[in-house]
Design a protein around this motif. Structure first.
Motif, PDB file in Angstrom:
ATOM      1  N   ASN A  98      37.605 -11.615 -30.770  1.00  0.00           N
ATOM      2  CA  ASN A  98      36.816 -12.721 -30.021  1.00  0.00           C
ATOM      3  C   ASN A  98      36.013 -11.772 -29.099  1.00  0.00           C
ATOM      4  OD1 ASN A  98      37.916 -14.402 -31.686  1.00  0.00           O
ATOM      5  ND2 ASN A  98      39.350 -14.877 -30.392  1.00  0.00           N
ATOM      6  N   LEU A 130      33.242 -10.003 -30.520  1.00  0.00           N
ATOM      7  CA  LEU A 130      32.115 -11.027 -30.884  1.00  0.00           C
ATOM      8  C   LEU A 130      31.193 -11.514 -29.770  1.00  0.00           C
ATOM      9  CD1 LEU A 130      30.989 -12.754 -33.199  1.00  0.00           C
ATOM     10  CD2 LEU A 130      32.652 -14.545 -32.602  1.00  0.00           C
ATOM     11  N   PHE A 175      33.930 -14.075 -38.101  1.00  0.00           N
ATOM     12  CA  PHE A 175      34.434 -12.536 -37.842  1.00  0.00           C
ATOM     13  C   PHE A 175      35.854 -12.079 -37.678  1.00  0.00           C
ATOM     14  CE2 PHE A 175      34.910  -9.101 -34.382  1.00  0.00           C
ATOM     15  CZ  PHE A 175      34.508  -8.103 -35.152  1.00  0.00           C
ATOM     16  N   LEU A 202      25.836 -19.354 -35.107  1.00  0.00           N
ATOM     17  CA  LEU A 202      26.675 -18.554 -34.428  1.00  0.00           C
ATOM     18  C   LEU A 202      26.938 -17.220 -35.229  1.00  0.00           C
ATOM     19  CD1 LEU A 202      28.067 -18.140 -31.474  1.00  0.00           C
ATOM     20  CD2 LEU A 202      30.128 -19.024 -32.585  1.00  0.00           C
ATOM     21  N   GLU A 203      27.361 -17.381 -36.541  1.00  0.00           N
ATOM     22  CA  GLU A 203      27.862 -16.256 -37.289  1.00  0.00           C
ATOM     23  C   GLU A 203      27.442 -16.347 -38.613  1.00  0.00           C
ATOM     24  OE1 GLU A 203      32.025 -15.079 -36.382  1.00  0.00           O
ATOM     25  OE2 GLU A 203      32.299 -17.446 -36.233  1.00  0.00           O
ATOM     26  N   SER A 214      37.197 -17.558 -35.296  1.00  0.00           N
ATOM     27  CA  SER A 214      35.923 -17.326 -35.592  1.00  0.00           C
ATOM     28  C   SER A 214      35.834 -16.723 -37.064  1.00  0.00           C
ATOM     29  CB  SER A 214      35.138 -16.129 -34.861  1.00  0.00           C
ATOM     30  OG  SER A 214      35.967 -15.017 -34.814  1.00  0.00           O
ATOM     31  N   LEU A 247      27.213 -10.860 -29.935  1.00  0.00           N
ATOM     32  CA  LEU A 247      26.431 -12.258 -29.671  1.00  0.00           C
ATOM     33  C   LEU A 247      25.917 -11.633 -28.198  1.00  0.00           C
ATOM     34  CD1 LEU A 247      28.919 -15.301 -30.109  1.00  0.00           C
ATOM     35  CD2 LEU A 247      27.069 -14.377 -31.592  1.00  0.00           C
ATOM     36  N   HIS A 297      28.552 -13.040 -40.707  1.00  0.00           N
ATOM     37  CA  HIS A 297      29.993 -13.173 -41.348  1.00  0.00           C
ATOM     38  C   HIS A 297      30.664 -14.230 -42.180  1.00  0.00           C
ATOM     39  CE1 HIS A 297      29.866 -10.441 -37.974  1.00  0.00           C
ATOM     40  NE2 HIS A 297      30.712  -9.779 -38.610  1.00  0.00           N
ATOM     41  N   THR A 329      33.673 -22.686 -36.727  1.00  0.00           N
ATOM     42  CA  THR A 329      32.495 -21.924 -36.261  1.00  0.00           C
ATOM     43  C   THR A 329      31.139 -22.622 -36.856  1.00  0.00           C
ATOM     44  OG1 THR A 329      31.475 -19.628 -35.888  1.00  0.00           O
ATOM     45  CG2 THR A 329      32.034 -20.241 -38.057  1.00  0.00           C
TER      46      THR A 329
END
Length: 475
Positions: free
Chosen positions: A383, A386, A149, A227-228, A147, A391, A231, A223
């Motif tokens: 993870n 996250l 992150f 979603l991110e 990810s 999330l 980051h 990713t």
């Protein structure tokens, strides 16, 4: 995916792709390389093994699509080869360290090519390839199978080494240079960083190896923006390099429910109510103890919900429990590998208990299935944070390699993400993000699809610039 390769008025650009052989790194790397080749790009994949089943399957797929993908076999020295066999987590630092011995033959191979590759793409475990890139003036993109992150945490950890400031494993420290203030314990970072000692040649190399990634031309991340976004932007700002989110990188059948479902578990799944089944798969890196197996079995029995339990472990599922499950049909036990992507896509599956390795977590995210996490090693802790804290599409059951999961805690976790009376935040958010994952990979303007197109365009631009500088080499 369309099978037509993009035509080009110049010779196809050539890239050298160097994966790391650990399966969780290798499989998304190969899938990305496969997709890149559809953009009229010739890909040479380096392999240290003469026979690698994932690579052979990948090459066969590429051949059926007439893609220009070829293997380059450069073996490790004979005294290092055993490190590659069934790579346990604890031997990964030694394998990374041994891979540095490939630098000279890789450099020699590149210099012999006419024309040379216009780009090197290598796994983040292989930061030393940045030195080849710099020496030969060939741009290198680092591939993160993690990810965004996780990549941010990894960069901060190895740059700042904040864990060296605490005295015990239970003491919290703040990971600096992250968008949000997040506290970690020493047990929640990689074992390599936990055991870091200055002047240890392997551990010093591991740190330098990670920091070299920060010098790369840019980063490819498994990713997607929705979603991110925070980051992904943070990676771009802190590295001052382009970042291409090109995920979720999953096998091509993961968004297609019509593929082969011949496994007997699907007949059982078809008989279950929608979103009623808990899928349990705790990976193949850790052999659970008999005590852990027993408590997990008791928790599954007590939760009064159907389940599929995939057991990779050398420790057997308790015999009486397995016999009762087989007799009553209250669950379905799979010993060995399972078609996880198809199971998670089934309408009867409503939750996924796993160690939160990123490939599994991303499959669950893409299928809109909320998670119950049990992280045991560094990246899995990131993870799990996250998934559960940022999330909010899952809950954490427990953490650590030696912890025995509490059966009552499992009941509560299942009720929280799957129960009739639960608020349903994790479930509804998981479904929402699953739809965003589908959109990201849509060939009609999806963000990750466009990001991959942009990266491929950059490769074509590099190729054009190379031909203009060296017109005789393109003949």
């Amino acid at each position: 995916m369309a099978s037509a390769v993009i035509a080009s008025s110049t010779k196809s650009p050539h890239v050298l792709a160097i994966p790391f052989p650990e399966l969780n790194q290798l499989i998304p790397f190969l899938e990305f390389s496969y997709r890149l080749a559809f953009h009229g790009i010739s890909v040479t994949i380096l392999t240290t093994r003469s026979h690698s089943p994932p690579l052979q399957h990948f090459l066969e797929r590429a051949k059926t699509e007439s893609l220009d993908i070829r293997p380059l076999h450069i073996p490790l020295p004979s005294d290092q080869k055993e490190l590659q066999e069934d790579i346990p987590r604890k031997s990964i630092p030694l394998l990374v360290y041994s891979f540095r011995l490939l630098a000279e033959p890789i450099e020699q191979w590149i210099q012999e090519q006419k024309p040379r590759p216009v780009c090197i793409i290598s796994d983040f475990y292989l930061g030393w390839t940045q030195q080849i890139s710099a020496k030969l003036a060939i741009p290198r993109a680092v591939f993160h199978a993690s990810s965004a992150f996780g990549a941010c945490v990894d960069n901060s950890l190895w740059t700042n080494m904040p864990h060296l400031g605490v005295k015990t494993d239970d003491e919290f420290f703040i990971m600096p240079d992250l968008p949000l203030q997040i506290a970690f314990r020493r047990t929640q970072i990689s074992r390599t960083a936990q055991t870091f000692q200055r002047f240890d040649p392997v551990l010093e190399f591991m740190r330098e190896n990670r920091l070299l990634n920060l010098q790369s031309w840019g980063a490819l991340i498994n990713t997607f923006y929705d979603l991110e976004l925070g980051h992904i932007d943070h990676l771009h700002k802190t590295t001052a390099k382009p970042v291409w989110p090109i995920g979720p990188i999953l096998p091509p059948w993961d968004f297609n429910n019509s593929k082969d479902k011949s496994h007997p578990c699907f007949h059982w799944l078809d008989s279950q109510k929608p979103e009623s089944v808990l899928y349990v798969c705790l990976g193949n890196h850790l052999a659970l103890s008999e005590e852990q197996m027993m408590e997990l079995a008791c928790g599954l029995e007590a939760m009064d919900k159907p389940f599929i339990w995939v057991n990779y472990s050398t420790t057997a599922i308790p015999k009486r429990f397995a016999e009762k499950v087989d007799k009553t049909g209250s669950g379905f036990i799979i010993r060995g590998r399972a078609p996880q992507h198809l199971i998670l896509s089934h309408q009867s599956v409503g939750g996924f208990l796993n160690h939160c390795e990123w490939n599994s977590a991303l499959q669950s995210i893409a299928m809109g299935v909320p998670m119950i996490t049990w992280p045991i090693s560094g990246a899995e802790f990131c993870n799990s944070m996250l998934v559960t804290e940022l999330l909010k599409i899952g809950v954490q059951l427990c953490e650590g390699e030696n912890v025995v999961p509490n059966r009552e805690d499992l009941e509560r976790a299942v009720a929280e993400i799957m129960g009739k009376d639960c608020a349903g935040e994790e479930r509804s958010k998981a479904k929402e993000i699953g739809e965003l994952a589908r959109r990201a990979m849509d060939e009609r303007g999806g963000s990750s699809h466009e990001s991959l197109n942009a990266f491929a365009d950059e490769i074509h631009e590099l190729n054009l610039s190379s031909e203009q500088r060296n017109p005789n080499l393109s003949l």
